[in-house]
Design a protein around this motif. Structure first.
Motif, PDB file in Angstrom:
ATOM      1  N   ALA A  10       0.843  -1.202   0.000  1.00  0.00           N
ATOM      2  CA  ALA A  10       0.000   0.000   0.000  1.00  0.00           C
ATOM      3  C   ALA A  10       0.878   1.251   0.000  1.00  0.00           C
ATOM      4  O   ALA A  10       1.936   1.284   0.632  1.00  0.00           O
ATOM      5  N   LEU A  11       0.431   2.265  -0.734  1.00  0.00           N
ATOM      6  CA  LEU A  11       1.128   3.542  -0.786  1.00  0.00           C
ATOM      7  C   LEU A  11       0.074   4.641  -0.849  1.00  0.00           C
ATOM      8  O   LEU A  11      -0.880   4.545  -1.625  1.00  0.00           O
ATOM      9  N   VAL A  12       0.260   5.684  -0.042  1.00  0.00           N
ATOM     10  CA  VAL A  12      -0.682   6.802  -0.015  1.00  0.00           C
ATOM     11  C   VAL A  12      -0.077   7.962  -0.797  1.00  0.00           C
ATOM     12  O   VAL A  12       1.007   8.454  -0.471  1.00  0.00           O
ATOM     13  N   ILE A  13      -0.799   8.358  -1.853  1.00  0.00           N
ATOM     14  CA  ILE A  13      -0.390   9.488  -2.686  1.00  0.00           C
ATOM     15  C   ILE A  13      -1.531  10.495  -2.690  1.00  0.00           C
ATOM     16  O   ILE A  13      -2.667  10.144  -3.014  1.00  0.00           O
ATOM     17  N   ASP A  14      -1.217  11.728  -2.327  1.00  0.00           N
ATOM     18  CA  ASP A  14      -2.216  12.800  -2.265  1.00  0.00           C
ATOM     19  C   ASP A  14      -3.439  12.383  -1.451  1.00  0.00           C
ATOM     20  O   ASP A  14      -4.584  12.659  -1.824  1.00  0.00           O
ATOM     21  N   GLY A  15      -3.199  11.677  -0.351  1.00  0.00           N
ATOM     22  CA  GLY A  15      -4.270  11.297   0.569  1.00  0.00           C
ATOM     23  C   GLY A  15      -5.075  10.071   0.161  1.00  0.00           C
ATOM     24  O   GLY A  15      -5.976   9.664   0.877  1.00  0.00           O
ATOM     25  N   GLU A  16      -4.772   9.473  -0.975  1.00  0.00           N
ATOM     26  CA  GLU A  16      -5.499   8.296  -1.434  1.00  0.00           C
ATOM     27  C   GLU A  16      -4.586   7.069  -1.389  1.00  0.00           C
ATOM     28  O   GLU A  16      -3.446   7.117  -1.836  1.00  0.00           O
ATOM     29  N   THR A  17      -5.105   5.972  -0.848  1.00  0.00           N
ATOM     30  CA  THR A  17      -4.326   4.747  -0.737  1.00  0.00           C
ATOM     31  C   THR A  17      -4.448   3.922  -2.008  1.00  0.00           C
ATOM     32  O   THR A  17      -5.551   3.687  -2.492  1.00  0.00           O
ATOM     33  N   TYR A  18      -3.303   3.504  -2.518  1.00  0.00           N
ATOM     34  CA  TYR A  18      -3.237   2.677  -3.720  1.00  0.00           C
ATOM     35  C   TYR A  18      -2.565   1.350  -3.382  1.00  0.00           C
ATOM     36  O   TYR A  18      -1.667   1.298  -2.551  1.00  0.00           O
ATOM     37  N   VAL A  19      -2.991   0.304  -4.062  1.00  0.00           N
ATOM     38  CA  VAL A  19      -2.372  -1.007  -3.918  1.00  0.00           C
ATOM     39  C   VAL A  19      -1.440  -1.218  -5.105  1.00  0.00           C
ATOM     40  O   VAL A  19      -1.859  -1.128  -6.252  1.00  0.00           O
ATOM     41  N   LEU A  20      -0.174  -1.488  -4.802  1.00  0.00           N
ATOM     42  CA  LEU A  20       0.835  -1.722  -5.820  1.00  0.00           C
ATOM     43  C   LEU A  20       1.167  -3.210  -5.836  1.00  0.00           C
ATOM     44  O   LEU A  20       1.141  -3.860  -4.785  1.00  0.00           O
ATOM     45  N   ARG A  21       1.492  -3.720  -7.019  1.00  0.00           N
ATOM     46  CA  ARG A  21       1.832  -5.141  -7.159  1.00  0.00           C
ATOM     47  C   ARG A  21       2.747  -5.302  -8.372  1.00  0.00           C
ATOM     48  O   ARG A  21       2.510  -4.707  -9.414  1.00  0.00           O
ATOM     49  N   LEU A  22       3.771  -6.113  -8.215  1.00  0.00           N
ATOM     50  CA  LEU A  22       4.656  -6.395  -9.349  1.00  0.00           C
ATOM     51  C   LEU A  22       4.220  -7.695 -10.001  1.00  0.00           C
ATOM     52  O   LEU A  22       4.658  -8.774  -9.627  1.00  0.00           O
ATOM     53  N   LEU A  64       2.355   0.386  -9.498  1.00  0.00           N
ATOM     54  CA  LEU A  64       1.054   1.020  -9.708  1.00  0.00           C
ATOM     55  C   LEU A  64       0.372   0.440 -10.939  1.00  0.00           C
ATOM     56  O   LEU A  64      -0.826   0.171 -10.928  1.00  0.00           O
ATOM     57  N   ARG A  65       1.142   0.215 -11.998  1.00  0.00           N
ATOM     58  CA  ARG A  65       0.564  -0.391 -13.210  1.00  0.00           C
ATOM     59  C   ARG A  65       0.147  -1.823 -12.938  1.00  0.00           C
ATOM     60  O   ARG A  65      -0.916  -2.257 -13.362  1.00  0.00           O
ATOM     61  N   ALA A  69      -3.668   0.642 -10.573  1.00  0.00           N
ATOM     62  CA  ALA A  69      -4.064   1.791  -9.759  1.00  0.00           C
ATOM     63  C   ALA A  69      -4.541   2.977 -10.580  1.00  0.00           C
ATOM     64  O   ALA A  69      -5.247   3.836 -10.066  1.00  0.00           O
ATOM     65  N   GLY A  70      -4.153   3.048 -11.845  1.00  0.00           N
ATOM     66  CA  GLY A  70      -4.610   4.146 -12.689  1.00  0.00           C
ATOM     67  C   GLY A  70      -4.049   5.502 -12.285  1.00  0.00           C
ATOM     68  O   GLY A  70      -4.690   6.524 -12.494  1.00  0.00           O
ATOM     69  N   VAL A  71      -2.850   5.513 -11.726  1.00  0.00           N
ATOM     70  CA  VAL A  71      -2.210   6.761 -11.326  1.00  0.00           C
ATOM     71  C   VAL A  71      -1.288   7.213 -12.454  1.00  0.00           C
ATOM     72  O   VAL A  71      -0.488   6.419 -12.960  1.00  0.00           O
ATOM     73  N   SER A  72      -1.390   8.470 -12.817  1.00  0.00           N
ATOM     74  CA  SER A  72      -0.552   8.992 -13.900  1.00  0.00           C
ATOM     75  C   SER A  72       0.883   9.173 -13.408  1.00  0.00           C
ATOM     76  O   SER A  72       1.143   9.310 -12.208  1.00  0.00           O
TER      77      SER A  72
END
Length: 105
Positions: A10-22, A64-65, A69-72
């Motif tokens: 998990a990583l929080v960017i701009d207050g939103e938590t995203y799930v990252l996976r390789l 993120l990809r 996560a759809g984060v630019s």
């Protein structure tokens, strides 16, 4: 919610938590983005604490990809990561470790 058994971080960017996976695809993209480098060279850099900020960003971008996560790239590069650069490096290292080992119970 991040599931370490799947390799999630998990990583929080701009207050939103995203799930990252390789995922395998994310690992392939990461390997390609490293150019002449290899994933094992990247692992060695992290193990020896000689990684660069570019290594951290490449890992986070791939994670993120892989986590869909759809984060630019713009958001990743300029967003506020909770915990700052240290948390970003920790998340990148966890991603790499979880991609190549089974979590302990």
């Amino acid at each position: 919610m991040a599931n370490p058994w799947r390799g999630d971080v998990a990583l929080v960017i701009d207050g939103e938590t995203y799930v990252l996976r390789l995922t395998l695809g994310a690992l392939a993209e990461l390997e390609a983005s490293l150019g002449a480098g290899s994933l094992m060279a990247l692992v060695q850099r992290f193990e020896g604490n000689s990684f660069s900020s570019a290594d951290v960003l490449a890992l986070l971008k791939a994670g993120l990809r892989g986590g869909r996560a759809g984060v630019s790239e713009e958001t990743l590069f300029h967003g506020e990561i909770e915990g700052g650069p240290l948390a970003a490096a920790r998340a990148a290292a966890e991603l790499l470790a979880r991609a190549f080992m089974v979590p302990s119970v």
